[in-house]
Design an enzyme around this catalytic site. Structure first.
Site, mmCIF file in Angstrom:
data_model
loop_
_atom_site.group_PDB
_atom_site.id
_atom_site.type_symbol
_atom_site.label_atom_id
_atom_site.label_comp_id
_atom_site.label_asym_id
_atom_site.label_seq_id
_atom_site.Cartn_x
_atom_site.Cartn_y
_atom_site.Cartn_z
ATOM 1 N N HIS A 1 0.805 -1.221 0.000
ATOM 2 C CA HIS A 1 0.000 0.000 0.000
ATOM 3 C C HIS A 1 0.835 1.266 0.000
ATOM 4 O O HIS A 1 0.300 2.367 -0.070
ATOM 5 C CB HIS A 1 -0.915 0.038 1.234
HETATM 6 C C1 UD1 Z 1 -1.244 5.816 5.719
HETATM 7 C C2 UD1 Z 1 0.126 6.205 6.201
HETATM 8 C C3 UD1 Z 1 1.079 5.035 6.047
HETATM 9 C C4 UD1 Z 1 0.532 3.813 6.721
HETATM 10 C C5 UD1 Z 1 -0.883 3.531 6.273
HETATM 11 C C6 UD1 Z 1 -1.452 2.430 7.113
HETATM 12 C C7 UD1 Z 1 0.757 8.558 5.926
HETATM 13 C C8 UD1 Z 1 1.602 9.496 5.157
HETATM 14 N N1 UD1 Z 1 0.684 7.312 5.437
HETATM 15 O O1 UD1 Z 1 -1.137 5.510 4.339
HETATM 16 O O2 UD1 Z 1 2.330 5.361 6.625
HETATM 17 O O3 UD1 Z 1 1.350 2.724 6.403
HETATM 18 O O4 UD1 Z 1 -1.695 4.692 6.445
HETATM 19 O O5 UD1 Z 1 -2.445 1.726 6.491
HETATM 20 O O6 UD1 Z 1 0.197 8.923 6.926
HETATM 21 N N2 UD1 Z 1 -8.484 5.501 1.781
HETATM 22 C C9 UD1 Z 1 -9.723 4.929 1.777
HETATM 23 N N3 UD1 Z 1 -10.341 4.714 2.986
HETATM 24 C C10 UD1 Z 1 -9.757 5.054 4.164
HETATM 25 C C11 UD1 Z 1 -8.501 5.640 4.148
HETATM 26 C C12 UD1 Z 1 -7.876 5.860 2.943
HETATM 27 O O7 UD1 Z 1 -10.279 4.602 0.747
HETATM 28 O O8 UD1 Z 1 -10.378 4.815 5.223
HETATM 29 C C13 UD1 Z 1 -7.811 5.716 0.474
HETATM 30 C C14 UD1 Z 1 -8.085 7.093 -0.117
HETATM 31 O O9 UD1 Z 1 -8.127 6.956 -1.485
HETATM 32 C C15 UD1 Z 1 -6.825 7.850 0.275
HETATM 33 C C16 UD1 Z 1 -5.769 6.773 0.211
HETATM 34 O O10 UD1 Z 1 -6.413 5.593 0.649
HETATM 35 O O11 UD1 Z 1 -6.545 8.924 -0.572
HETATM 36 C C17 UD1 Z 1 -4.558 7.054 1.075
HETATM 37 O O12 UD1 Z 1 -4.933 7.244 2.444
HETATM 38 P P1 UD1 Z 1 -3.945 7.982 3.456
HETATM 39 O O13 UD1 Z 1 -4.455 7.944 4.829
HETATM 40 O O14 UD1 Z 1 -3.559 9.316 2.923
HETATM 41 O O15 UD1 Z 1 -2.622 7.138 3.356
HETATM 42 P P2 UD1 Z 1 -2.411 5.568 3.423
HETATM 43 O O16 UD1 Z 1 -1.948 5.105 2.095
HETATM 44 O O17 UD1 Z 1 -3.580 4.913 4.039
HETATM 45 N N1 UDP Z 2 -3.432 -5.378 9.047
HETATM 46 C C1 UDP Z 2 -4.740 -5.829 9.243
HETATM 47 N N2 UDP Z 2 -5.462 -6.230 8.153
HETATM 48 C C2 UDP Z 2 -4.967 -6.221 6.886
HETATM 49 C C3 UDP Z 2 -3.629 -5.755 6.698
HETATM 50 C C4 UDP Z 2 -2.893 -5.331 7.807
HETATM 51 O O1 UDP Z 2 -5.215 -5.883 10.369
HETATM 52 O O2 UDP Z 2 -5.664 -6.603 5.952
HETATM 53 C C5 UDP Z 2 -2.656 -4.927 10.214
HETATM 54 C C6 UDP Z 2 -1.349 -5.650 10.404
HETATM 55 O O3 UDP Z 2 -1.485 -6.736 11.244
HETATM 56 C C7 UDP Z 2 -0.457 -4.604 11.040
HETATM 57 C C8 UDP Z 2 -1.040 -3.307 10.612
HETATM 58 O O4 UDP Z 2 -2.291 -3.583 10.005
HETATM 59 O O5 UDP Z 2 -0.536 -4.683 12.441
HETATM 60 C C9 UDP Z 2 -0.084 -2.672 9.660
HETATM 61 O O6 UDP Z 2 -0.662 -1.636 9.098
HETATM 62 P P1 UDP Z 2 -0.262 -1.119 7.678
HETATM 63 O O7 UDP Z 2 0.473 -2.144 6.911
HETATM 64 O O8 UDP Z 2 -1.497 -0.580 7.109
HETATM 65 O O9 UDP Z 2 0.670 0.107 8.059
HETATM 66 P P2 UDP Z 2 2.230 0.263 8.365
HETATM 67 O O10 UDP Z 2 2.620 -0.660 9.444
HETATM 68 O O11 UDP Z 2 2.944 0.033 7.085
HETATM 69 O O12 UDP Z 2 2.338 1.691 8.759
#
Ligand code: UD1
Ligand code: UDP
Length: 368
Positions: free
Chosen positions: A199
Site C-alpha cells: 500500500h
Molecule cells: C497511511 C500512512 C502510512 C501507513 C498507512 C497504514 C501517511 C503518510 N501514510 O497511508 O504510513 O502505512 O496509512 O495503512 O500517513 N483511503 C480509503 N479509505 C480510508 C482511508 C484511505 O479509501 O479509510 C484511500 C483514499 O483513497 C486515500 C488513500 O487511501 O486517498 C490514502 O490514504 P492515506 O491515509 O492518505 O494514506 P495511506 O496510504 O492509508
Molecule cells: N493489518 C490488518 N489487516 C490487513 C492488513 C494489515 O489488520 O488486511 C494490520 C497488520 O497486522 C499490522 C497493521 O495492520 O498490524 C499494519 O498496518 P499497515 O500495513 O497498514 O501500516 P504500516 O505498518 O505500514 O504503517
C-alpha cells in the site's frame, strides 16, 4: 496527570490498544482523539471493536487529501482542542500524518509530546513516513524506542539520552495478548499460500512499479492471498490492472482483514511479501519469512535477526527470492529483547517516574 492520545490510521489503533488499557489500570485520566485519517469500517471501526479500544472523545473527520491538506486540517482541529482543555502530555504513536500533525500542534502550544516507536529510521527522506518520524522525534520530550538501534539513531541525532527509553515494541504486546483469540477466517480457502500486502505510496503510485510487484508475486507456485488496502484497490482500478490480476495471475485480491484474521493469515502463511512496516515486525514474531518490497527499511532489527530480506520492486528479483523462500522452512530466529506483553507497563512507568522531563525546554540544544 491528564493525557491526550491521538490516533488516525490502522497501525495507530493497533498500537494504542494496550496503552489505553494501561492508563486505565493506573488511574491516569486521558482523552482519545481519532483524526479520521482512516475512516472505512475495515480500516478503523473493526479495530476499535476487536481490540476493545474505547470510543474516541473527539472524532475530527479529517479524511483523505494531499499531505498538506491532511496534516494541516488535522493540526487545526487538534489545536482547537488543545486550546480548550489543559493536557500535561500528548501521546502519539508511529509515523503517519496524524502523528506528525498532533505532535506539531502540541509542541507549538508548549504541550509536551511522548512518541511511541521513536528512533526508527530508513534514512530515505523521499518517504513521507521518514519525514514524519524525524520531525516527531525532534519535538518530543519522551522518546519510547522499540529497539537498541532506534536508541542509537536518536543518540546520533543528538537527542538527550535521559529522554530516550528502550521499552520494546508495543505492537508485540497487542499481538501476544490477542494470539489466543485468532481463528481461521472464511477468506482463507487455501491450505498453503503466500500472503501479500502492498500500500505504500512509492509502490502504488508508480504504475510500472505496481505491475512489477504483482508480476513478481504471481510467479509464486502457491496461491497468493492479497488483502488489499483501498488505496491499492483504487490504483489497480485506475491503471486497469485489476482485471489482469484477477484473470491471469495466482493472486487473489480480498478485502482488508480484521486484526485477528490478519494475524491468523500471517501466522499460517508460508512466506509474506509486504511493503508494510508493522507486518515486517509481526512476521518476525510469527516466525514467518518476510520479503520486503522496498529497498530500505526502518525496521533494521528484522534484517539483523535474519527474519526479513529487502527484495525491492523488480519482478524477476521478487520471483527469485520467493522461489528460494518457499523452499525453506519457518524461521527459527529469537524474539528481540522487550518485544513482549509488558511494553505499555514500561511506558506508563517511565511517564510516572519522569515528570521532570514533561515540559518544553527553552534551551533544547542538539549536540553537533
Ligand atoms: C497511511 C500512512 C502510512 C501507513 C498507512 C497504514 C501517511 C503518510 N501514510 O497511508 O504510513 O502505512 O496509512 O495503512 O500517513 N483511503 C480509503 N479509505 C480510508 C482511508 C484511505 O479509501 O479509510 C484511500 C483514499 O483513497 C486515500 C488513500 O487511501 O486517498 C490514502 O490514504 P492515506 O491515509 O492518505 O494514506 P495511506 O496510504 O492509508
Ligand atoms: N493489518 C490488518 N489487516 C490487513 C492488513 C494489515 O489488520 O488486511 C494490520 C497488520 O497486522 C499490522 C497493521 O495492520 O498490524 C499494519 O498496518 P499497515 O500495513 O497498514 O501500516 P504500516 O505498518 O505500514 O504503517
Amino acid at each position: 496527570m491528564n493525557i491526550l492520545t491521538v490516533v488516525g490510521a490502522r497501525p495507530n489503533f493497533i498500537k494504542v490498544a494496550p496503552l489505553l488499557r494501561q492508563f486505565k489500570r493506573n488511574d491516569i485520566s486521558y482523552d482519545l482523539i481519532h483524526t479520521g485519517q482512516h475512516y472505512d469500517v475495515a480500516l478503523s471501526q473493526v479495530f476499535f471493536e476487536q481490540l476493545d479500544i474505547p470510543t474516541p472523545d473527539h472524532y475530527l473527520g479529517v479524511g483523505s487529501g494531499t499531505h498538506g491538506v491532511q496534516t494541516g486540517k488535522t493540526m487545526m482541529k487538534i489545536e482547537e482542542i488543545l486550546m480548550e482543555q489543559d493536557y500535561d502530555l500528548v501521546c502519539v504513536v508511529g509515523d503517519v500524518n496524524s502523528t506528525l500533525a498532533a505532535a506539531l500542534a502540541a509542541v507549538k502550544l508548549h504541550v509536551p509530546v511522548a512518541h511511541i516507536e521513536a528512533g526508527y529510521r530508513s534514512y530515505d527522506m523521499r518517504m513521507p513516513e521518514e519525514i514524519n518520524r524525524v520531525l516527531v522525534d525532534r519535538v518530543s520530550q519522551l522518546l519510547f524506542a522499540p529497539t537498541e538501534t532506534a536508541v542509537l539513531n536518536l543518540i546520533n541525532e543528538g537527542v538527550s539520552q535521559e529522554r530516550i527509553f528502550l521499552v520494546g515494541n508495543i505492537m508485540c504486546e497487542t499481538l501476544l495478548t490477542n494470539m489466543s483469540k485468532m481463528s481461521r477466517p472464511s477468506e482463507i480457502e487455501e491450505d498453503e499460500y503466500v500472503l501479500l500486502t502492498a500500500h505504500r505510496a512509492e509502490n502504488t503510485d508508480d504504475p510500472q512499479r505496481l505491475r512489477s510487484i504483482l508480476e513478481g508475486a504471481s510467479a509464486s507456485e502457491l496461491p497468493v492471498l492479497f488483502p488489499a488496502h483501498p488505496r491499492t484497490v483504487q490504483k489497480l482500478g485506475d491503471l486497469g490492472l485489476r482485471e489482469w490480476v484477477e484473470e491471469t495471475s495466482s493472486i487473489r485480491i480480498i478485502e482488508p482483514l480484521t486484526y485477528l484474521d490478519f494475524q491468523y493469515a500471517l501466522s499460517h502463511a508460508r512466506v509474506v511479501l509486504t511493503d508494510s512496516g508493522g507486518v515486517q515486525e509481526e512476521a518476525l514474531m510469527h516466525h514467518v519469512p518476510c520479503l520486503t518490497l522496498r529497498t530500505n527499511t526502518e525496521r533494521m532489527i528484522t534484517l539483523q535477526y535474519g527474519a526479513n530480506t529487502l527484495v525491492g520492486m523488480e519482478a524477476s528479483r521478487i520471483a527469485a527470492h520467493l522461489r528460494e523462500a518457499l523452499q525453506g522452512h519457518r524461521g527459527s530466529w529469537p524474539i528481540p529483547p522487550f518485544w513482549d506483553e509488558h511494553v505499555s507497563e514500561r511506558i506508563v512507568g517511565h511517564i510516572r517516574q519522569h515528570s521532570d522531563l514533561i515540559s518544553i525546554p527553552s534551551n533544547d540544544i542538539i549536540m553537533p
